[in-house]
Scaffold this motif. Structure first.
Motif, PDB file in Angstrom:
ATOM      1  N   TRP A  86      42.888  45.080  50.769  1.00 14.23           N
ATOM      2  CA  TRP A  86      41.584  44.722  50.212  1.00 14.23           C
ATOM      3  C   TRP A  86      41.339  45.354  48.845  1.00 14.23           C
ATOM      4  CZ3 TRP A  86      39.861  40.635  52.297  1.00 14.23           C
ATOM      5  CH2 TRP A  86      40.105  40.375  53.658  1.00 14.23           C
ATOM      6  N   LEU A  87      41.636  46.626  48.693  1.00 11.39           N
ATOM      7  CA  LEU A  87      41.474  47.259  47.382  1.00 11.39           C
ATOM      8  C   LEU A  87      42.441  46.653  46.371  1.00 11.39           C
ATOM      9  CD1 LEU A  87      40.006  49.360  45.741  1.00 11.39           C
ATOM     10  CD2 LEU A  87      41.687  51.073  46.489  1.00 11.39           C
ATOM     11  N   GLY A  88      43.624  46.273  46.857  1.00 10.34           N
ATOM     12  CA  GLY A  88      44.587  45.602  45.986  1.00 10.34           C
ATOM     13  C   GLY A  88      44.054  44.276  45.477  1.00 10.34           C
ATOM     14  N   LYS A  89      43.389  43.522  46.356  1.00 12.28           N
ATOM     15  CA  LYS A  89      42.806  42.252  45.932  1.00 12.28           C
ATOM     16  C   LYS A  89      41.696  42.449  44.908  1.00 12.28           C
ATOM     17  CE  LYS A  89      43.820  39.264  49.890  1.00 12.28           C
ATOM     18  NZ  LYS A  89      43.249  38.343  50.905  1.00 12.28           N
ATOM     19  N   VAL A  90      40.910  43.499  45.076  1.00 17.45           N
ATOM     20  CA  VAL A  90      39.858  43.802  44.101  1.00 17.45           C
ATOM     21  C   VAL A  90      40.470  44.079  42.726  1.00 17.45           C
ATOM     22  CG1 VAL A  90      38.056  45.456  43.462  1.00 17.45           C
ATOM     23  CG2 VAL A  90      38.244  44.643  45.827  1.00 17.45           C
ATOM     24  N   PHE A 146      47.299  32.828  36.752  1.00 10.69           N
ATOM     25  CA  PHE A 146      48.401  33.270  37.612  1.00 10.69           C
ATOM     26  C   PHE A 146      47.885  34.282  38.634  1.00 10.69           C
ATOM     27  CE2 PHE A 146      51.647  36.490  38.491  1.00 10.69           C
ATOM     28  CZ  PHE A 146      52.702  35.716  38.960  1.00 10.69           C
ATOM     29  N   SER A 147      47.082  35.244  38.160  1.00 15.24           N
ATOM     30  CA  SER A 147      46.531  36.272  39.050  1.00 15.24           C
ATOM     31  C   SER A 147      45.558  35.666  40.055  1.00 15.24           C
ATOM     32  CB  SER A 147      45.827  37.356  38.231  1.00 15.24           C
ATOM     33  OG  SER A 147      46.715  37.973  37.327  1.00 15.24           O
ATOM     34  N   SER A 148      44.686  34.772  39.582  1.00 14.44           N
ATOM     35  CA  SER A 148      43.696  34.177  40.484  1.00 14.44           C
ATOM     36  C   SER A 148      44.358  33.282  41.524  1.00 14.44           C
ATOM     37  CB  SER A 148      42.657  33.385  39.689  1.00 14.44           C
ATOM     38  OG  SER A 148      43.245  32.299  39.013  1.00 14.44           O
ATOM     39  N   SER A 149      45.386  32.545  41.128  1.00 13.16           N
ATOM     40  CA  SER A 149      46.078  31.681  42.096  1.00 13.16           C
ATOM     41  C   SER A 149      46.830  32.514  43.129  1.00 13.16           C
ATOM     42  CB  SER A 149      47.033  30.728  41.366  1.00 13.16           C
ATOM     43  OG  SER A 149      48.000  31.445  40.618  1.00 13.16           O
ATOM     44  N   GLN A 150      47.432  33.637  42.687  1.00 12.23           N
ATOM     45  CA  GLN A 150      48.088  34.544  43.638  1.00 12.23           C
ATOM     46  C   GLN A 150      47.068  35.170  44.583  1.00 12.23           C
ATOM     47  OE1 GLN A 150      51.578  35.748  43.731  1.00 12.23           O
ATOM     48  NE2 GLN A 150      51.938  33.863  42.609  1.00 12.23           N
ATOM     49  N   LEU A 151      45.885  35.468  44.046  1.00  8.34           N
ATOM     50  CA  LEU A 151      44.833  36.084  44.847  1.00  8.34           C
ATOM     51  C   LEU A 151      44.380  35.172  45.980  1.00  8.34           C
ATOM     52  CD1 LEU A 151      42.849  38.508  45.107  1.00  8.34           C
ATOM     53  CD2 LEU A 151      41.318  37.255  43.579  1.00  8.34           C
ATOM     54  N   PHE A 152      44.289  33.867  45.693  1.00  8.36           N
ATOM     55  CA  PHE A 152      43.827  32.908  46.695  1.00  8.36           C
ATOM     56  C   PHE A 152      44.981  32.211  47.420  1.00  8.36           C
ATOM     57  CE2 PHE A 152      40.170  33.246  43.837  1.00  8.36           C
ATOM     58  CZ  PHE A 152      39.152  33.451  44.762  1.00  8.36           C
ATOM     59  N   GLY A 153      46.210  32.663  47.162  1.00  7.86           N
ATOM     60  CA  GLY A 153      47.357  32.111  47.861  1.00  7.86           C
ATOM     61  C   GLY A 153      47.713  30.701  47.455  1.00  7.86           C
ATOM     62  N   ALA A 154      47.371  30.300  46.229  1.00  6.71           N
ATOM     63  CA  ALA A 154      47.673  28.948  45.755  1.00  6.71           C
ATOM     64  C   ALA A 154      49.025  28.941  45.048  1.00  6.71           C
ATOM     65  CB  ALA A 154      46.582  28.462  44.805  1.00  6.71           C
ATOM     66  N   ALA A 155      49.854  27.985  45.393  1.00  4.77           N
ATOM     67  CA  ALA A 155      51.173  27.889  44.778  1.00  4.77           C
ATOM     68  C   ALA A 155      51.108  27.254  43.391  1.00  4.77           C
ATOM     69  CB  ALA A 155      52.111  27.074  45.671  1.00  4.77           C
ATOM     70  N   ASP A 156      50.122  26.416  43.161  1.00  6.28           N
ATOM     71  CA  ASP A 156      49.983  25.689  41.897  1.00  6.28           C
ATOM     72  C   ASP A 156      48.827  26.290  41.099  1.00  6.28           C
ATOM     73  OD1 ASP A 156      49.950  23.930  39.819  1.00  6.28           O
ATOM     74  OD2 ASP A 156      49.778  22.119  41.037  1.00  6.28           O
TER      75      ASP A 156
END
Length: 363
Positions: A83-87, A292-302
């Motif tokens: 969770w802190l990592g996601k923040v 790139f960071s936001s897509s990784q955060l939400f688990g989006a591949a695209d």
């Protein structure tokens, strides 16, 4: 199989991405900013800023060497927990997104002031957003090729600038150390922030094909940026007298304005048109790593959906509110504060516990 194998970068693309991210709007205003604080000794501040950027860049590479297959986004949950990592990842996305938006807004304001004075700023940003989407939707490899192309397309600029030499007065630089070291050190704040862009190595290192050249590459990128900053600053200092240079918001553009040929009078317009490409190599990498960071955060591949949303939000904001010159300065200051934390403080703070951890494991 490598996680980021599809978007691997060559050493030259790695160099030009970092160099392009550094040489942005700072080049246009740096001579005036240094003259205000350090006078014509400001060129020494560039050398100190270059040394500081080099030192922190090597620290970043030292950290990433220990985790060669991971970006800074991958490392946050590893070090700080889920969770802190996601923040922290969200904070990185906001930092990169705000940096890109600030560069785009300043670019639009420069175009609006210098060329298209009757065009709303949001219309200029729409024109900038179209190539941004076209380049960034292709991923990091396409962005790397774009940065490499722009570098070669703009190599003529320092050569043309030499034509102002007959109109210069190098005595303006003398004496050196007019008021001692303190003004020079105070001017270093401006140059240190102008070298921001090296922190993108946190993202770029896992994509680099030949990681053994990562140190050499980041040294070359920082040195190229230093030479560009030194070139334009010295020419401005010896062309304008010490009092005159303080009157111009963007002395670099005024310097190019005096260059004329029989077949071409407004050389500054040609310079600005090509320099828009250079500005794009600053805003595009930050925008890409934001999505790139936001897509990784939400688990989006695209990342393309996030890219489209980010560009639309930027256009909408500038449509609802037209920033003043003071607003743009304030945004640059906020970006600078974030850059000091993410670019300079974070690598040093992260390196210490990693070094201590490895030392305890060896013992």
């Amino acid at each position: 199989m490598k996680k980021y194998a599809f978007n691997e970068l060559t050493v030259f693309q790695y160099i030009y991405l970092i160099h392009g991210a550094q040489v942005g709007i700072g080049v246009l205003s740096m001579p005036r900013e240094l003259a205000e604080v350090a006078g014509t000794d400001g060129w020494l501040s560039i050398l100190i800023g270059w040394f500081a950027a080099m030192a922190v860049s090597l620290v970043i590479i030292g950290i990433m060497k220990r985790y060669p297959g991971k970006t800074i986004v991958d490392l946050q949950p590893l070090f700080l927990g889920k969770w802190l990592g996601k923040v922290c990842v969200a904070g990185i996305a906001v930092y990169c997104g705000f940096a890109s938006f600030t560069v785009m807004a300043n670019t639009a304001a420069i175009v609006n002031t210098w060329i298209l004075s009757q065009t709303p700023i949001y219309m200029v940003v729409i024109l900038l957003a179209i190539p941004a989407y076209m380049v960034l939707q292709g991923g990091l490899r396409v962005l790397g090729r774009y940065a490499e192309l722009i570098f070669y397309l703009t190599l003529w600029m320092p050569i043309v600038l030499v034509t102002v030499l007959p109109k210069t007065n190098w005595l303006y630089l003398l004496p050196v150390f007019k008021e001692g070291w303190w003004p020079i050190l105070a001017g270093t704040k401006s140059t240190v922030l102008s070298f921001l862009g090296f922190e993108l190595a946190f993202f770029l290192y896992p994509f680099l094909q030949k990681k053994q050249y990562a140190v050499l590459g980041i040294v070359v990128a920082n040195t190229l940026s230093m030479l560009i900053f030194m070139n334009i600053t010295l020419f401005s200092f010896v062309f304008f007298n010490p009092d005159e240079i303080l009157q111009y918001t963007w002395p670099t553009l005024n310097l190019w304005k005096v260059i004329e040929y029989r077949f071409l009078e407004r050389m500054d317009i040609i310079f600005l048109a090509f320099y828009l490409f250079y500005l794009s190599t600053t805003s595009f990498p930050y925008l890409y790593f934001s999505v790139f960071s936001s897509s990784q955060l939400f688990g989006a591949a695209d990342h393309r959906k996030h890219l489209g949303i980010a560009l639309l939000l930027g256009i909408l904001l500038l449509w609802l509110y037209t920033p003043t010159f003071m607003d743009l300065l304030k945004w640059k200051q906020w970006w600078s504060t974030g850059g000091l934390l993410f670019g300079y403080a974070l690598p040093v703070l992260a390196f210490v516990p990693i070094w201590l951890l490895r030392r305890s494991v060896k013992e």
